[in-house]
Design a protein around this motif. Structure first.
Motif, PDB file in Angstrom:
ATOM      1  N   THR A  51       4.188   6.735  -3.187  1.00 14.65           N
ATOM      2  CA  THR A  51       3.297   6.718  -4.356  1.00 14.65           C
ATOM      3  C   THR A  51       4.088   7.021  -5.630  1.00 14.65           C
ATOM      4  N   ASP A  52       5.157   7.816  -5.505  1.00 10.88           N
ATOM      5  CA  ASP A  52       5.942   8.182  -6.681  1.00 10.88           C
ATOM      6  C   ASP A  52       6.731   7.006  -7.269  1.00 10.88           C
TER       7      ASP A  52
ATOM      8  N   ARG B 130      -4.169   7.353  -9.975  1.00 11.52           N
ATOM      9  CA  ARG B 130      -2.767   7.217 -10.333  1.00 11.52           C
ATOM     10  C   ARG B 130      -2.457   5.862 -10.974  1.00 11.52           C
ATOM     11  N   PHE B 131      -3.391   5.372 -11.792  1.00 11.68           N
ATOM     12  CA  PHE B 131      -3.149   4.103 -12.488  1.00 11.68           C
ATOM     13  C   PHE B 131      -3.179   4.310 -14.001  1.00 11.68           C
ATOM     14  N   MET B 132      -2.810   5.525 -14.428  1.00 11.34           N
ATOM     15  CA  MET B 132      -2.946   5.788 -15.856  1.00 11.34           C
ATOM     16  C   MET B 132      -1.928   5.056 -16.713  1.00 11.34           C
ATOM     17  N   HIS B 133      -0.898   4.531 -16.062  1.00 13.69           N
ATOM     18  CA  HIS B 133       0.079   3.728 -16.803  1.00 13.69           C
ATOM     19  C   HIS B 133      -0.486   2.346 -17.126  1.00 13.69           C
TER      20      HIS B 133
ATOM     21  N   ASP C 143      -2.936   4.597  -2.084  1.00 10.30           N
ATOM     22  CA  ASP C 143      -3.679   5.210  -0.993  1.00 10.30           C
ATOM     23  C   ASP C 143      -3.454   6.721  -0.868  1.00 10.30           C
ATOM     24  N   ILE C 144      -2.652   7.293  -1.785  1.00 12.37           N
ATOM     25  CA  ILE C 144      -2.376   8.734  -1.681  1.00 12.37           C
ATOM     26  C   ILE C 144      -3.199   9.505  -2.712  1.00 12.37           C
TER      27      ILE C 144
ATOM     28  N   ILE D 154       0.876  -1.180   0.000  1.00 13.69           N
ATOM     29  CA  ILE D 154       0.000   0.000   0.000  1.00 13.69           C
ATOM     30  C   ILE D 154       0.906   1.220   0.000  1.00 13.69           C
ATOM     31  N   THR D 155       0.641   2.193  -0.855  1.00 17.11           N
ATOM     32  CA  THR D 155       1.461   3.407  -0.840  1.00 17.11           C
ATOM     33  C   THR D 155       1.076   4.247   0.388  1.00 17.11           C
TER      34      THR D 155
END
Ligand code: UD1
Length: 419
Positions: A307-308, A334-337, A329-330, A298-299
């Motif tokens: 997260t980075d 942030r799953f665009m990759h 979790d931040i 988990i970030t």
């Protein structure tokens, strides 16, 4: 428009030197508004830093970049000061909002553009404003701008952040630096980059102490003397190359100019996956990986897993045995990759905040599109692993934060070029 072309599946060997931290440099540049004269060393020559320098110049500071030495010299404004951070500069780089705290401290007023949304989520600045208001600033939002004023100066206060924010902690530090009396900030971000800002502010005369997630600041005078500061290494860049090494090292790869103490969560996660790591005083040796094990992470804010590095870790998890999970979790988006990695053959499913990654899967080269800084570099890692040629578009995102990316990878025998 520039693209990166990568011929993957090549073993890497050699050494990579890590640059100075972009995320440590940005708040320190904002803090330089408070100083007479500063010299900052180990600055990464990347686009976000140039944007922040443009902002300082716009405000009226005198800057001199010495590119070859990764150094920047800054002098206080000689004439008129602009206490404004315009939209055109803040929209491309959110950290521009950090000048708010410094301008308020030094000039008692500031007009700073709201940064707006960005690719990875809404990213509000409510926590920044919450802290500034507690310190006595009058804040209005009008026409997309934050208007902040503290004509008689700011006053120390007890502030407990409802959630942890790196930027809000930094802005509060910059504003509380000269506030009358004592300020106590609770539930702060304690990233190494925040600590580097504190180190810089102490050179400026600040009386700051840190205990757990609590920062105490005592009113102080700003020192007029010239200050020299060397920025800490970029732990996200280091983590990115550690993952590249884990995936592709011929025998081993050496990551230089780091402090392994700041990479504890990254090293722990990589070790759990089965990667052999040797820590030295200022370097890390990553041995060729054999059997990778699945992992669930988990970030979290520092000292948790960043997260980075989530997107980069995901590429590694496409190569492990079994199904791994990453919960982001931040940030909310942030799953665009993931769609791009799937086009390269990865088997990834997203359920709410969690990505479920099946491994091991063979990655194939494809033409892909970079969407944000860290997503872009995850595509570079995927391209390095893939069997055929990968073309990455929109690489200006990479140029925002990775210094000499192709040069560093090429020196380790990667086949990567910019066209
Ligand atoms: C910094 C880093 C960024 C990193 C992030 C989290 C810089 C220049 N950038 O960004 O690379 O990904 O920390 O480690 O240092 N939030 C609010 N209200 C606010 C501020 C933040 O709700 O006023 C939320 C954000 O939307 C996010 C979370 O808090 O969900 C953490 O964000 P924050 O730590 O503030 O990130 P940044 O400082 O913008």
């Amino acid at each position: 428009m520039q693209k990166l072309i990568i011929k993957g599946n090549k073993e890497l060997s050699g050494k990579i030197s890590i640059s100075g931290s972009k995320n440590a440099t940005l708040p320190i540049l904002a803090a330089s508004i408070l100083a007479n004269q500063v010299k900052i060393k180990n600055i990464p020559m990347v686009q976000d830093i140039f944007t922040m320098i443009d902002l300082l110049n716009f405000i009226g500071l005198k800057t001199k970049i010495i590119k070859k030495k990764n150094t920047l010299e800054i002098k206080k404004p000689e004439k008129k000061v602009n206490t404004l951070a315009p939209y055109k500069l803040v929209k491309t780089m959110r950290a521009g909002v950090l000048v708010l705290g410094s301008l308020l401290t030094k000039y008692g007023k500031a007009k700073v553009s709201l940064p707006g949304g960005c690719a990875i989520g809404t990213r509000p600045v409510d926590l920044h404003l919450f802290a500034l208001k507690k310190l006595g600033a009058k804040i209005k939002i009008k026409n997309g701008y934050i208007f902040a004023e503290a004509k008689k100066g700011l006053k120390g206060a007890n502030i407990s952040f409802p959630s942890i924010s790196v930027g809000a902690t930094e802005n509060a530090l910059l504003a509380a630096f000269r506030a009358a009396g004592k300020t106590v900030l609770k539930n702060c971000a304690i990233e190494p980059e925040v600590k580097d800002l504190i180190k810089f502010l102490k050179k400026l005369g600040a009386k700051i102490s840190l205990k757990g997630r609590t920062i105490s600041i005592q009113e102080c005078k700003i020192s007029n003397s010239k200050i020299t500061h060397e920025v800490i290494f970029d732990r996200i860049e280091a983590g990115t190359y550690m993952i590249a090494s884990a995936l592709l090292a011929r025998k081993e790869l050496i990551i230089n100019k780091v402090n392994p103490k700041n990479l504890k969560s990254e090293i722990d996660v990589l070790k759990k996956i089965g990667i052999q790591i040797i820590k030295k005083k200022t370097s890390i040796i990553i041995k060729k990986g054999k059997k990778f094990k699945k992992i669930n992470i988990i970030t979290k804010p520092y000292p948790g897993f960043p997260t980075d590095l989530q997107a980069q870790l995901m590429v590694l998890l496409t190569q492990v045995n079994g199904t791994s999970k990453i919960k982001e979790d931040i940030f909310e988006n942030r799953f665009m990759h993931v769609p791009e990695l799937k086009r390269m053959g990865a088997e990834i499913q997203i359920k709410d905040k969690t990505a479920i990654i099946k491994g091991p899967t063979k990655l194939n080269g494809a033409e892909v599109m970079a969407t944000d800084l860290r997503a872009s570099v995850s595509l570079v890692l995927a391209g390095l692993v893939a069997e055929t040629r990968t073309i990455i578009n929109r690489i200006y995102h990479l140029d925002r934060g990775y210094e000499l990316l192709e040069k560093k990878l090429k020196s380790c025998k990667a086949d990567i070029r910019r066209v």
